[in-house]
Design a protein around this motif. Structure first.
Motif, short mmCIF file in Angstrom:
data_model
loop_
_atom_site.label_atom_id
_atom_site.label_comp_id
_atom_site.label_asym_id
_atom_site.label_seq_id
_atom_site.Cartn_x
_atom_site.Cartn_y
_atom_site.Cartn_z
N PHE A 252 0.87 -1.11 0.02
CA PHE A 252 -0.03 0.02 -0.10
C PHE A 252 0.75 1.35 -0.07
O PHE A 252 0.60 2.08 -0.82
CB PHE A 252 -0.91 0.03 1.11
CG PHE A 252 -1.62 1.26 1.46
CD1 PHE A 252 -2.75 1.84 0.66
CD2 PHE A 252 -1.14 2.21 2.45
CE1 PHE A 252 -3.24 3.08 0.78
CE2 PHE A 252 -1.61 3.42 2.72
CZ PHE A 252 -2.75 3.81 1.90
N PHE A 253 1.86 1.24 0.99
CA PHE A 253 2.68 2.46 1.00
C PHE A 253 3.57 2.55 -0.36
O PHE A 253 3.70 3.79 -0.78
CB PHE A 253 3.57 2.44 2.16
CG PHE A 253 2.95 2.35 3.68
CD1 PHE A 253 2.37 3.60 4.04
CD2 PHE A 253 2.84 1.41 4.10
CE1 PHE A 253 1.61 3.46 5.21
CE2 PHE A 253 2.08 1.23 5.37
CZ PHE A 253 1.48 2.36 5.74
N LYS A 254 3.96 1.46 -1.13
CA LYS A 254 4.65 1.47 -2.34
C LYS A 254 3.89 2.38 -3.26
O LYS A 254 4.11 3.08 -4.03
CB LYS A 254 5.41 0.17 -2.70
CG LYS A 254 6.23 -0.28 -1.87
CD LYS A 254 6.69 -1.56 -2.38
CE LYS A 254 7.73 -2.02 -1.22
NZ LYS A 254 8.32 -3.46 -1.29
N ASN A 255 2.54 1.84 -3.38
CA ASN A 255 1.44 2.59 -4.39
C ASN A 255 1.33 4.08 -4.02
O ASN A 255 1.26 4.62 -5.04
CB ASN A 255 0.36 1.78 -4.07
CG ASN A 255 0.32 0.05 -4.83
OD1 ASN A 255 0.80 0.41 -5.72
ND2 ASN A 255 -0.39 -0.73 -4.36
N VAL A 256 1.18 4.33 -2.76
CA VAL A 256 1.16 5.64 -2.39
C VAL A 256 2.27 6.66 -2.93
O VAL A 256 2.23 7.56 -3.66
CB VAL A 256 0.74 6.05 -1.00
CG1 VAL A 256 0.91 7.39 -0.72
CG2 VAL A 256 -0.52 5.57 -0.46
N ARG A 257 3.45 6.07 -2.74
CA ARG A 257 4.69 6.71 -3.42
C ARG A 257 4.68 6.81 -4.74
O ARG A 257 5.20 7.82 -5.38
CB ARG A 257 5.63 5.58 -2.92
CG ARG A 257 7.48 6.24 -3.26
CD ARG A 257 8.42 5.12 -3.15
NE ARG A 257 8.16 3.96 -4.14
CZ ARG A 257 8.44 2.77 -3.94
NH1 ARG A 257 9.49 2.64 -3.07
NH2 ARG A 257 8.22 1.90 -4.75
N ASP A 258 4.15 5.86 -5.56
CA ASP A 258 4.14 5.59 -6.95
C ASP A 258 3.03 6.27 -7.58
O ASP A 258 2.75 6.21 -8.94
CB ASP A 258 4.26 4.35 -7.45
CG ASP A 258 5.61 3.61 -6.80
OD1 ASP A 258 6.44 4.30 -6.61
OD2 ASP A 258 5.51 2.24 -6.71
N GLY A 259 2.10 7.01 -6.87
CA GLY A 259 1.07 7.72 -7.37
C GLY A 259 -0.33 6.67 -7.62
O GLY A 259 -1.16 6.80 -8.50
N ASN A 260 -0.05 5.61 -6.86
CA ASN A 260 -1.06 4.59 -7.66
C ASN A 260 -2.14 4.40 -6.23
O ASN A 260 -2.81 3.39 -6.06
CB ASN A 260 -0.58 3.09 -7.45
CG ASN A 260 0.43 3.19 -8.81
OD1 ASN A 260 0.03 3.98 -9.72
ND2 ASN A 260 1.09 2.43 -8.86
N GLY A 261 -2.23 5.60 -5.20
CA GLY A 261 -3.16 5.30 -4.20
C GLY A 261 -4.59 5.45 -4.67
O GLY A 261 -4.67 6.19 -5.66
#
Ligand code: HEM
Ligand SMILES: *[C@@H]1O[C@H](CO)[C@@H](O)[C@H](O)[C@H]1NC(C)=O
Length: 326
Positions: A252-261
């Protein structure tokens, strides 16, 4: 050593590590060890039985506990049924998992009537839900009593997916939770789903600019637009963590970092310097700076959240039926 022993051993370790520092608000682990020794194992087996039929129920239970704690404290007020009860408020519309709590409660009433609170059943079920989804486990301080007030008017203290970080921060701070707790707890979005309805506005004509929300990763945007077409079925379900919605992990945190939130509120955690540092840390892109492990921090933050404005001693009641005041 069998799987059951391993689980018990993990619980024991978490209990020893965390509880002495954090037993708060008059709660203590093992509150039912003499009054209803099977309380925790019955909650566990009940959650497990429902999970085996529908693994998404764990996400429901975790969110249910959060929504309980943020309104009137963790006192089972969210479980009450009725025309103007807390659960009827708009932010509570999609809550699920109520049947799991009712199931555990009816078994416990058969075994030790009037002893185990609905608020505690919910706190324990949330812990078991995370564990069953592959996350950490911990000892849950217990001894909460059930509240006698449940009102939809009070649900405005809950955060909404439109809240910018300062609003999220202020809502959490009013419950004694800081930025670290905020980011850690929102990491619960590593499991679970949402409706297109809650984020569709980010995909088309965002803030009336004619364009989509520029913070969305372009490749992901196309995917989301095809899942949630303009004027399409807003009730379609989408994973909050696109990579592993059933697994309690740090993607989830990687997704937020990558604009995938998915939720705007989640993606905004990357836009604020304080919350961003914490997201970055959990996503693993900062080495040796904060060095915090999500697996270790999540239980601590949960114990804090689970202790919000709890009623203990002779306050409140022990409900007979979780959806009804005595
Ligand atoms: C700023 C804070 C938060 C906001 C704005 C927020 C908002 C939301 C929204 C809009 C959904 C989708 C609901 C739906 O479509 O049915 C959701 C789902 C969820 N939330 Fe949060 N949330 C926040 C914090 C938390 C916290 C602190 C937890 C737990 C510790 C949590 C656990 C969950 C879970 C597990 C789901 C998935 C539920 C399911 O699949 O049924 N959330 N959240
Ligand atoms: C976006 O929304 C604004 C305000 O509602 C509207 O005037 C405009 O025509 C919309 N643009 C598009 C491309 O739909």
């Amino acid at each position: 050593m069998g799987a059951a022993h391993l689980i018990n051993f993990r619980l024991l370790v978490w209990g020893i590590v965390i509880i002495p520092a954090l037993s708060q608000g008059g709660l203590k682990t093992g509150f039912y060890s003499s009054s209803c020794p099977k309380a925790e194992s019955i909650v566990r087996s009940t959650v497990e039985a429902h999970f085996n039929k529908d693994p998404t129920v764990t996400a429901g239970l975790l969110r249910l506990h959060f929504h309980d704690c943020f309104v009137q404290g963790c006192d089972g007020s969210i479980l009450i049924a009725g025309a103007s009860a807390e659960k009827t408020a708009r932010p509570n519309a999609g809550l699920r998992g109520f049947e799991v709590i009712d199931d555990a409660k009816s078994q416990l009433e058969g075994l030790c009537p009037g002893v185990v609170s609905c608020a505690d059943i919910l706190a324990l079920a949330a812990r078991d839900a995370v564990d069953l989804s592959g996350g950490p486990s911990w000892g849950v301080p217990t001894g909460r009593r059930d509240g006698r007030i449940s009102s939809s008017a009070e649900a405005s203290s809950l955060p909404t997916p439109l809240d910018p970080v300062p609003t999220q921060r202020q809502k959490f701070a009013s419950k004694g939770l800081d930025d670290h707790d905020l980011v850690t707890l929102v990491g619960a979005h590593t499991i679970g789903q949402t409706d297109c309805l809650f984020f569709q506005y980010r995909l088309y004509n965002f803030t009336s600019t004619g364009n989509s929300d520029p913070s969305i990763n372009q490749a992901f945007l196309a995917q989301l637009q095809s899942t949630c077409p303009k004027n399409g079925d807003g009730s379609k379900r989408v994973a909050l963590d696109k990579d592993s919605q059933f697994k309690f992990d740090v993607s989830f945190f990687k997704n937020v970092r990558d604009g995938n939130g998915i939720l705007e509120s989640d993606q905004r955690l990357w836009g604020d310097s304080s919350t961003r540092r914490i997201v970055e840390n959990y996503a693993g892109s900062i080495r040796g700076l904060l060095g915090l492990r999500f697996d270790f921090e999540f239980p601590k933050a949960m114990i804090k959240m689970s202790s919000i404005e709890v009623k203990t001693g002779t306050r409140g009641e022990i409900r007979k039926i979780c959806s009804k005041l005595n």
